[in-house]
Motif scaffolding. Structure first.
Motif, PDB file in Angstrom:
ATOM      1  N   ILE A 265       0.807  -1.187   0.090  1.00  0.00           N
ATOM      2  CA  ILE A 265       0.308  -0.099   0.142  1.00  0.00           C
ATOM      3  C   ILE A 265       0.625   1.689   0.163  1.00  0.00           C
ATOM      4  N   SER A 266       1.655   0.986   0.716  1.00  0.00           N
ATOM      5  CA  SER A 266       2.803   2.393   1.126  1.00  0.00           C
ATOM      6  C   SER A 266       2.872   2.925  -0.474  1.00  0.00           C
ATOM      7  N   LYS A 267       3.484   2.413  -1.226  1.00  0.00           N
ATOM      8  CA  LYS A 267       4.462   2.248  -2.604  1.00  0.00           C
ATOM      9  C   LYS A 267       3.963   2.349  -3.686  1.00  0.00           C
ATOM     10  N   MET A 268       2.038   1.950  -3.844  1.00  0.00           N
ATOM     11  CA  MET A 268       0.989   2.225  -4.350  1.00  0.00           C
ATOM     12  C   MET A 268       1.763   3.728  -5.076  1.00  0.00           C
ATOM     13  N   GLU A 269       1.380   4.313  -6.552  1.00  0.00           N
ATOM     14  CA  GLU A 269       1.792   5.742  -6.957  1.00  0.00           C
ATOM     15  C   GLU A 269       0.532   6.354  -6.986  1.00  0.00           C
TER      16      GLU A 269
ATOM     17  N   ILE B 157      -3.076   6.520  -5.408  1.00  0.00           N
ATOM     18  CA  ILE B 157      -3.758   6.691  -4.340  1.00  0.00           C
ATOM     19  C   ILE B 157      -5.482   6.364  -4.316  1.00  0.00           C
TER      20      ILE B 157
ATOM     21  N   PRO C 232      -5.437   2.373  -2.554  1.00  0.00           N
ATOM     22  CA  PRO C 232      -5.771   2.210  -1.184  1.00  0.00           C
ATOM     23  C   PRO C 232      -6.973   2.762  -1.013  1.00  0.00           C
TER      24      PRO C 232
END
Lengths: 123, 197
Positions: B171-175, B177, B180
């Protein structure tokens, strides 16, 4: 009884958003997490917003009535306060608390902010 | 009648031709050496003067023999050329006849492509049916496709991707948004729905 997989997914998504660099992640947490009917989700969301330690995210949990330190659920409010006290860099949180104490229109919100500010000064 | 030769002189020329021959320059050019003005060559024109001197002890032909050998070789050479030309002509004739033979063989051979013909006719029928389809039917089909709930499909696709679980790191690396957001919304709704039931 809620499925454990769903609980795990929600926790991981919120944790991931807490680490996310995009400022829009704050609005995602605010829109979905802090407005949830489930106390656990609101609790997880408030913690994530505090961990981001950004002005926008801290403002959500400090200045909004019914969210973060002002949540109707004592558990959610206490968890948020505990997370604020655990911050290594408290400068931004204290600045927002001071601003809330001085300028917020709601007395209850001002009182809560004042109490948290006092706790943070002692910690 | 002065030009007329006496029988004796003719006889002299037939049986002693070398007596009347002129001197011919000895070069390596065989055609330059050859004089057909009633003279007979006296030298082996294919061998150079130096080579001739070297071979003088080995072979000792007389002028007549050399000339006859040359004339014989020339006539033989002509025969060889003729044979070559004839073989080339024969080859050309065979080449020319080959397509005709091939065509005759092809026409004599019975060739059938029944399975292929049947398959092609079936495919043609199908294609024809497809073409006969009413345009309105096509439009309706397209409309049905467009009416599909795109959001629901995207959600299904996302959940298929994360069937094995969603990690915070992913999730933290998904460009984008919105992914998420969609995942959180779906899981929160599922959690709330399970409490309500």
């Amino acid at each position: 009884m809620v499925d454990k997989k769903i609980v795990k997914n929600v926790k991981n998504i919120i944790d991931g958003l807490a680490m996310h660099q995009n400022p829009e992640s704050v609005s995602v947490l605010e829109d979905i997490g802090t407005n949830s009917k489930v106390d656990e989700i609101r609790e997880m969301t408030a913690k994530a917003l505090v961990q981001k330690n950004m002005p926008e995210s801290l403002r959500v949990v400090i200045t909004n009535k019914g969210k973060g330190i002002n949540d109707m659920s004592t558990g959610v409010a206490m968890c948020t306060i505990n997370e604020l006290l655990s911050l290594e860099d408290k400068a931004e949180a204290i600045r927002i608390l001071e601003d809330t104490v001085e300028n917020h229109s709601d007395e209850e919100v001002r009182d809560n902010a004042r109490s948290i500010k006092a706790l943070m000064a002692l910690s | 009648m002065a030009d007329l030769l006496s029988i004796s002189s003719i006889r002299e020329r037939i049986f002693n031709p070398t007596k009347h021959e002129k001197t011919v320059a000895r070069t390596s050019n065989p055609f330059a050496q050859t004089s057909f003005k009633g003279n007979v060559l006296t030298a082996d024109v294919f061998v150079s003067e130096n080579a001739k001197e070297k071979q003088a002890n080995a072979i000792n032909f007389t002028g007549k023999l050399k000339a006859s050998a040359l004339v014989g070789s020339i006539s033989d050479f002509g025969n060889k050329i003729k044979a070559g030309i004839e073989s080339a002509v024969n080859f050309a004739k065979r080449i020319a006849e080959y397509p005709i033979n091939f065509w005759n063989k092809l026409s004599e051979t019975e060739v059938t492509f029944e399975p292929a013909i049947k398959a092609m006719s079936k495919a043609g029928e199908k294609f024809g049916e497809a073409l006969k389809m009413d345009a309105s039917v096509v439009g309706a089909k397209a409309g049905e496709v467009l009416k599909m709930d795109v959001g629901a499909k995207v959600g299904e696709a996302l959940h298929t991707i994360f069937d094995n679980g969603i990690s915070a790191k992913q999730i933290s690396k998904m460009e984008d948004i919105s992914i998420p957001r969609q995942l959180l919304m779906d899981n929160v709704q599922a959690w709330e729905a399970s409490l309500a039931s």
